[in-house]
Structure formats: C-alpha cells, structure tokens
Design a protein around this motif. Structure first.
Motif, PDB file in Angstrom:
ATOM      1  N   MET A  66       0.830  -1.198   0.000  1.00 41.82           N
ATOM      2  CA  MET A  66       0.000   0.000   0.000  1.00 41.82           C
ATOM      3  C   MET A  66       0.869   1.253   0.000  1.00 41.82           C
ATOM      4  SD  MET A  66      -3.022  -0.956   2.693  1.00 41.82           S
ATOM      5  CE  MET A  66      -3.649   0.723   2.583  1.00 41.82           C
ATOM      6  N   ARG A  67       1.947   1.221   0.760  1.00 39.57           N
ATOM      7  CA  ARG A  67       2.842   2.372   0.846  1.00 39.57           C
ATOM      8  C   ARG A  67       3.298   2.829  -0.534  1.00 39.57           C
ATOM      9  NH1 ARG A  67       8.963   2.377   3.592  1.00 39.57           N
ATOM     10  NH2 ARG A  67       9.445   4.560   3.065  1.00 39.57           N
ATOM     11  N   TRP A  68       3.607   1.862  -1.399  1.00 41.05           N
ATOM     12  CA  TRP A  68       4.137   2.195  -2.719  1.00 41.05           C
ATOM     13  C   TRP A  68       3.068   2.238  -3.801  1.00 41.05           C
ATOM     14  CZ3 TRP A  68       8.347   4.510  -1.947  1.00 41.05           C
ATOM     15  CH2 TRP A  68       9.210   4.120  -0.930  1.00 41.05           C
ATOM     16  N   GLY A  69       1.811   2.152  -3.386  1.00 38.66           N
ATOM     17  CA  GLY A  69       0.719   2.292  -4.347  1.00 38.66           C
ATOM     18  C   GLY A  69       0.494   1.079  -5.219  1.00 38.66           C
ATOM     19  N   PHE A  70       0.964  -0.084  -4.773  1.00 42.10           N
ATOM     20  CA  PHE A  70       0.797  -1.307  -5.549  1.00 42.10           C
ATOM     21  C   PHE A  70      -0.595  -1.892  -5.343  1.00 42.10           C
ATOM     22  CE2 PHE A  70       5.571  -2.044  -4.701  1.00 42.10           C
ATOM     23  CZ  PHE A  70       5.925  -1.306  -5.820  1.00 42.10           C
ATOM     24  N   ASN A  71      -1.141  -2.492  -6.394  1.00 43.31           N
ATOM     25  CA  ASN A  71      -2.346  -3.322  -6.310  1.00 43.31           C
ATOM     26  C   ASN A  71      -3.495  -2.639  -5.575  1.00 43.31           C
ATOM     27  OD1 ASN A  71      -0.971  -5.740  -7.487  1.00 43.31           O
ATOM     28  ND2 ASN A  71       0.237  -5.566  -5.610  1.00 43.31           N
ATOM     29  N   LYS A  72      -3.762  -1.413  -5.972  1.00 39.35           N
ATOM     30  CA  LYS A  72      -4.816  -0.646  -5.305  1.00 39.35           C
ATOM     31  C   LYS A  72      -6.182  -1.298  -5.438  1.00 39.35           C
ATOM     32  CE  LYS A  72      -2.524   3.862  -5.732  1.00 39.35           C
ATOM     33  NZ  LYS A  72      -2.611   5.235  -6.270  1.00 39.35           N
ATOM     34  N   GLN A  73      -6.344  -2.097  -6.511  1.00 39.08           N
ATOM     35  CA  GLN A  73      -7.654  -2.715  -6.718  1.00 39.08           C
ATOM     36  C   GLN A  73      -7.980  -3.749  -5.646  1.00 39.08           C
ATOM     37  OE1 GLN A  73      -4.943  -3.190  -8.410  1.00 39.08           O
ATOM     38  NE2 GLN A  73      -4.727  -5.286  -9.175  1.00 39.08           N
ATOM     39  N   VAL A  74      -6.952  -4.388  -5.079  1.00 38.14           N
ATOM     40  CA  VAL A  74      -7.204  -5.381  -4.033  1.00 38.14           C
ATOM     41  C   VAL A  74      -6.781  -4.868  -2.653  1.00 38.14           C
ATOM     42  CG1 VAL A  74      -7.004  -7.313  -5.634  1.00 38.14           C
ATOM     43  CG2 VAL A  74      -4.989  -6.560  -4.370  1.00 38.14           C
ATOM     44  N   LEU A  75      -6.060  -3.753  -2.633  1.00 40.77           N
ATOM     45  CA  LEU A  75      -5.623  -3.160  -1.362  1.00 40.77           C
ATOM     46  C   LEU A  75      -6.029  -1.692  -1.321  1.00 40.77           C
ATOM     47  CD1 LEU A  75      -2.009  -4.683  -1.225  1.00 40.77           C
ATOM     48  CD2 LEU A  75      -3.993  -5.434   0.118  1.00 40.77           C
ATOM     49  N   ALA A 118      -0.642   4.161  11.864  1.00 35.27           N
ATOM     50  CA  ALA A 118       0.404   5.013  12.444  1.00 35.27           C
ATOM     51  C   ALA A 118       1.734   4.766  11.756  1.00 35.27           C
ATOM     52  CB  ALA A 118       0.515   4.755  13.942  1.00 35.27           C
ATOM     53  N   TYR A 119       2.003   3.514  11.412  1.00 38.12           N
ATOM     54  CA  TYR A 119       3.236   3.195  10.682  1.00 38.12           C
ATOM     55  C   TYR A 119       3.249   3.898   9.330  1.00 38.12           C
ATOM     56  CZ  TYR A 119       6.464   0.476   7.781  1.00 38.12           C
ATOM     57  OH  TYR A 119       7.464   0.101   6.912  1.00 38.12           O
ATOM     58  N   LEU A 120       2.160   3.784   8.599  1.00 42.35           N
ATOM     59  CA  LEU A 120       2.089   4.431   7.281  1.00 42.35           C
ATOM     60  C   LEU A 120       2.288   5.942   7.395  1.00 42.35           C
ATOM     61  CD1 LEU A 120      -0.751   2.875   5.059  1.00 42.35           C
ATOM     62  CD2 LEU A 120       1.672   3.124   4.516  1.00 42.35           C
ATOM     63  N   SER A 154       3.941   7.555   9.523  1.00 41.63           N
ATOM     64  CA  SER A 154       5.283   7.935   9.960  1.00 41.63           C
ATOM     65  C   SER A 154       6.298   7.926   8.824  1.00 41.63           C
ATOM     66  CB  SER A 154       5.772   6.979  11.061  1.00 41.63           C
ATOM     67  OG  SER A 154       6.049   5.704  10.538  1.00 41.63           O
ATOM     68  N   LEU A 155       5.933   7.366   7.678  1.00 40.50           N
ATOM     69  CA  LEU A 155       6.860   7.230   6.548  1.00 40.50           C
ATOM     70  C   LEU A 155       6.839   8.481   5.699  1.00 40.50           C
ATOM     71  CD1 LEU A 155       5.840   3.577   5.625  1.00 40.50           C
ATOM     72  CD2 LEU A 155       7.902   4.267   6.867  1.00 40.50           C
ATOM     73  N   LYS A 156       7.995   9.070   5.464  1.00 35.56           N
ATOM     74  CA  LYS A 156       8.069  10.325   4.726  1.00 35.56           C
ATOM     75  C   LYS A 156       7.880  10.147   3.230  1.00 35.56           C
ATOM     76  CE  LYS A 156      11.003  12.645   8.159  1.00 35.56           C
ATOM     77  NZ  LYS A 156      12.293  13.308   8.427  1.00 35.56           N
ATOM     78  N   ILE A 157       8.427   9.073   2.678  1.00 39.90           N
ATOM     79  CA  ILE A 157       8.304   8.813   1.241  1.00 39.90           C
ATOM     80  C   ILE A 157       7.337   7.667   1.038  1.00 39.90           C
ATOM     81  CG2 ILE A 157       9.508   8.170  -0.875  1.00 39.90           C
ATOM     82  CD1 ILE A 157      12.011   9.422   0.217  1.00 39.90           C
ATOM     83  N   LYS A 158       6.257   7.930   0.377  1.00 34.75           N
ATOM     84  CA  LYS A 158       5.232   6.922   0.140  1.00 34.75           C
ATOM     85  C   LYS A 158       4.276   7.391  -0.943  1.00 34.75           C
ATOM     86  CE  LYS A 158       2.563   8.617   4.161  1.00 34.75           C
ATOM     87  NZ  LYS A 158       3.617   9.408   4.802  1.00 34.75           N
ATOM     88  N   ARG A 159       3.542   6.469  -1.521  1.00 34.29           N
ATOM     89  CA  ARG A 159       2.518   6.781  -2.518  1.00 34.29           C
ATOM     90  C   ARG A 159       1.131   6.731  -1.904  1.00 34.29           C
ATOM     91  NH1 ARG A 159       7.028   6.851  -4.969  1.00 34.29           N
ATOM     92  NH2 ARG A 159       6.879   8.886  -3.999  1.00 34.29           N
ATOM     93  N   ALA A 160       1.016   6.096  -0.738  1.00 36.72           N
ATOM     94  CA  ALA A 160      -0.297   5.936  -0.120  1.00 36.72           C
ATOM     95  C   ALA A 160      -0.828   7.283   0.334  1.00 36.72           C
ATOM     96  CB  ALA A 160      -0.185   4.999   1.081  1.00 36.72           C
TER      97      ALA A 160
END
Length: 451
Positions: free
Chosen positions: A375-384, A441-443, A445-451
């Motif tokens: 999810m962080r990297w924007g993968f498989n949005k259709q199922v996640l 909360a983990y998501l 806290s991450l500075k670089i992400k697509r989510a």
C-alpha cells in the motif's frame, strides 16, 4: 551502522540449545548422513510416525528458488522429515519467481506445483489474482521459512563510495548520478512488489531517496546478477544469499547492508500452498507442517550447518560450492567495502527460533507488514484499497491455526507455541516502528510513500 547487533545473545544461545535438546528428546534420531551427490531423492531412513498411514494423499510438489530460504524444504526432503510423517515431498527448482507463479497457477495436476517457498506478499496477491492476470489462485500461508539471509550487494565500481546501511552520506552521490554517469543509479531485485523489492525500497527511502523517481529499479533473475553487475548493467542488487556473498566472494561487488541489520530477525520467505490442496487434505497438511518444523529445528543446530551446506551445494539444489555456503550459514559474512567479517552466528539465516521468539510461526502481524508496504508504494490498489481490506485479506490467507495444530501434535513445548498474532512493536534501523495493532500510524510515519 555497519555491525549486526544481536538481541539478548545469552538468552538466544540458551534457547537455541534448549530447542535442540528438546527436539532430540521428542523426535528421536535425525537420520543418516546424506548422500554425496545431494540429489533429488531422500537419502535417509526415518522411523514412520504413528498415524502417518491415514493421510488423504501421499505426495505434494513444492517449488523453490535456490537461496537459503528454501533450505527447510530441501532438508525436510533429504533428511527424511517429511517421509517420517508419510509424505513424499517433491522439491522442484524454479527458474524464477515468475515461473513459480505460473506453475502454482497450473497446480501439480496440470504439471505445475502445489505450493512452496514464496516471497511475500505473493500468496495474498495470487489469492486475489493481482499478479496472475486476474486469475485467482487462493493460497494459504502455513509457516515462515526463515529470518535473515538477505543482503544488498553493490558493484565494486562504487567501492570508493562505500555504500552502507545508512545511505544518508551517499544521498547526493546517488541523486547526482545522472549528471556524472549519464543515467540514473540502477538497483535491482528478483520480483516486483515482494520481499527483495520492498527491502531495497525501504533502504533508499530511509535516506530520503525516492525509489520511484530518483533511481531506476529493475527486475533481474538471481542467476543473471553476477554478469549484470560485472558488466555494469546494474549498480546494486537485493536478493537472498548465497548470491550477495557470491558477488562479494567473486570480487564483483560488496555487501552494503544485510536485511537483518535493517530489521533484526525480520520475517523472510514463507511456505504457502494452494488452499484447495490444503482444504482437501487436512491431515496431509498437518503432516507437511510437522515435517517442516523438524527440518527447521535441525537446520538451527549449529553442529548441523556443515552437513547442511553439503546437502544444499548438490548439483540438483544450489549447485554452489560448500566453501561459499558454509561460512554464510555459520555467520561469517563480509559486509562493507572493506569486507569486514561479522563472524556472528546470529547474523546468518535462522529457521526455527531467534531472540524474538519463533521464526517458523506465521504471525499475522508480520505477514500484514508486506501488504502495508505494498500500500505504501501504491501497488495493487484494486485489491488493497485501504488498511481494512489488507487486514481482511491477510486474515483469510495466513493460517496460524494450522501451525498451532501441527506444533501441538508434534509435541512442541507450549512455551514455544505463540498464542497471539503479534511479536509486539517492531523497530527498524532508522528508528521507524511498526505496531501491527496500528498499521495506520506506521504508514503515517513514513516520509516517502505513494499511499
């Protein structure tokens, strides 16, 4: 940070010794020495366990990639642990992760495989058809195969930069790579949106380097990495040992970081099997897990590592010299441009127990992390589409209950059978924490992400 830091070493060594002793008392002889060839047939004789004759099926075909994550499957076959519980387990070497995916879609009835060793979260993605052209292949995650055993190797052409666990000092060098080399810095892994891709993404992002924008990420099969790094096609590679150590040993590159340094005693790859096979063969599934558990216990006994290296080196398995495999298994791993030897058993792959507790247990809190990273990297949005969907899918795929049933039947001490789905808060090398009870909360806290 360049050194591997064990957690509670004294307690770990005591626990490991106790596990070895209890496994011998509980399960008797571990079999005869392996054949010289390390071939594809069982080389030992095990006493057949009571009840092994009433299995619904006697055979299963499991795929593997020749890296240390597959060791318990090979050892289970070669040392007779699966046979002890009435199962003839065929271990089938896969040319690549894509080939393993295609073969599990076929199933053994169609000439493929029933399951085997998987990078995460491949079983969940197969379940939803996300990496199989929409064809859903429901899978169950049954056990974690190992911890540690992965590294990020860097080309010797970058030896002067001495890339390490903390990439922050090298950030400008990597960001300016196009100006000095005419192309972006090229990093690679063996299969997209899975362990080795996620490890290398985390590594770059921890230093403020966006892996989707600042560098070029490539998929390269393990067998092609040596030549690709030798000819300068790729600058670094994330994969399982023995490949990083072989790259270093052949003088092609050096290990910049171990995943065990990034996340001490992290979950690595898992045993997962098609759910239709498991649902149809519940007794055989428990037998499979019991054999695997005994194999993992055998693998974790330090006195077995030399024999283990000999078996894995066989031409039908890794086809890699013992002289390369045995040092890794004994924690003699060279890290950094200066090739400093960690010489620490805990830095090598572990299969049954670690200072964090059970390695083999498929904690849902840990399998969930791989979906959250997707999810962080924007993968498989259709199922996640959101965390709730990820948790629901994870709960459906990860079968803690089957592991628990097999462990109890095997006679594993109650203290070694986890009762919860979490090990508690996980801490990464850069100070980021992941609490499975609060993935949001983990998501955040991450500075670089697509989510």
């Amino acid at each position: 940070m360049s050194e591997f830091r064990p957690v509670n070493r004294r307690q770990f060594l005591f626990t490991l010794g106790a596990t070895a002793a209890s496994s011998i008392l509980l399960k008797g002889c571990f079999g005869n020495p392996p054949s010289e060839t390390g071939g594809g047939t069982s080389s030992t004789t095990q006493p057949i366990a009571a009840g092994a004759g009433d299995l619904e099926v006697k055979t299963i075909k499991l795929g593997y990639i020749p890296i240390f994550e597959s060791a318990p499957l090979i050892i289970g076959r070669e040392k007779g642990f699966f046979a002890k519980y009435g199962l003839d387990v065929e271990v089938s070497k896969q040319a690549s992760w894509a080939a393993a995916r295609d073969n599990v879609i076929l199933g053994s009835a169609g000439g493929g495989i029933d399951g085997g060793q998987w990078q995460m979260p491949m079983p969940a993605l197969l379940t939803e058809g996300a990496i199989s052209n929409g064809q859903k292949v429901p899978m169950y995650v049954l056990a974690c195969l190992n911890t540690q055993g992965n590294g990020i190797a860097v080309s010797n052409q970058l030896k002067a930069q001495n890339l390490g666990l903390n990439l922050a000092p090298n950030r400008d060098f990597i960001l300016n790579y196009p100006q000095t080399n005419g192309r972006k810095f090229k990093a690679s892994y063996t299969f997209p949106n899975a362990n080795q891709d996620l490890w290398i993404r985390y590594w770059f992002a921890s230093a403020g380097i966006d892996p989707d924008q600042d560098i070029e990420l490539l998929t390269v099969p393990s067998a092609e990495t040596l030549q690709s790094m030798r000819n300068g096609t790729i600058d670094c590679f994330s994969t399982g040992d023995p490949w990083p150590s072989r790259i270093a040993g052949d003088g092609i590159g050096y290990q910049a970081a171990l995943t065990g340094q990034m996340w001490p005693f992290h979950p690595e790859e898992f045993l997962a099997v098609r759910s239709d096979w498991v649902d149809k063969h519940p007794k055989a599934t428990i037998a499979l897990l019991m054999g695997l558990m005994e194999a993992q216990q055998w693998c974790d006994q330090r006195e077995n590592r030399a024999e283990m290296a000999k078996i894995l080196s066989g031409r039908n398995f890794f086809n890699v010299p013992v002289s390369i495999l045995q040092p890794i298994l004994e924690g003699q791993i060279k890290v950094g441009a200066d090739g400093k030897d960690l010489n620490n058993f805990e830095a090598g792959p572990l299969f049954w127990k670690s200072p964090r507790g059970s390695v083999s247990y498929p904690y849902k809190g840990l399998t969930l992390w791989f979906l959250i990273e997707s999810m962080r990297w924007g993968f498989n949005k259709q199922v996640l589409p959101d965390i709730a969907a990820a948790q629901k899918l994870n709960d459906r795929v990860t079968r803690e209950d089957l592991w628990q049933e097999a462990a109890k039947k095997l006679g594993v001490p109650a203290a070694d059978i986890p009762t919860g789905s979490s090990r508690g808060t996980e801490t990464f090398f850069d100070g980021i924490t992941y609490n499975p009870d609060n993935p949001q909360a983990y998501l955040q806290s991450l500075k670089i992400k697509r989510a």
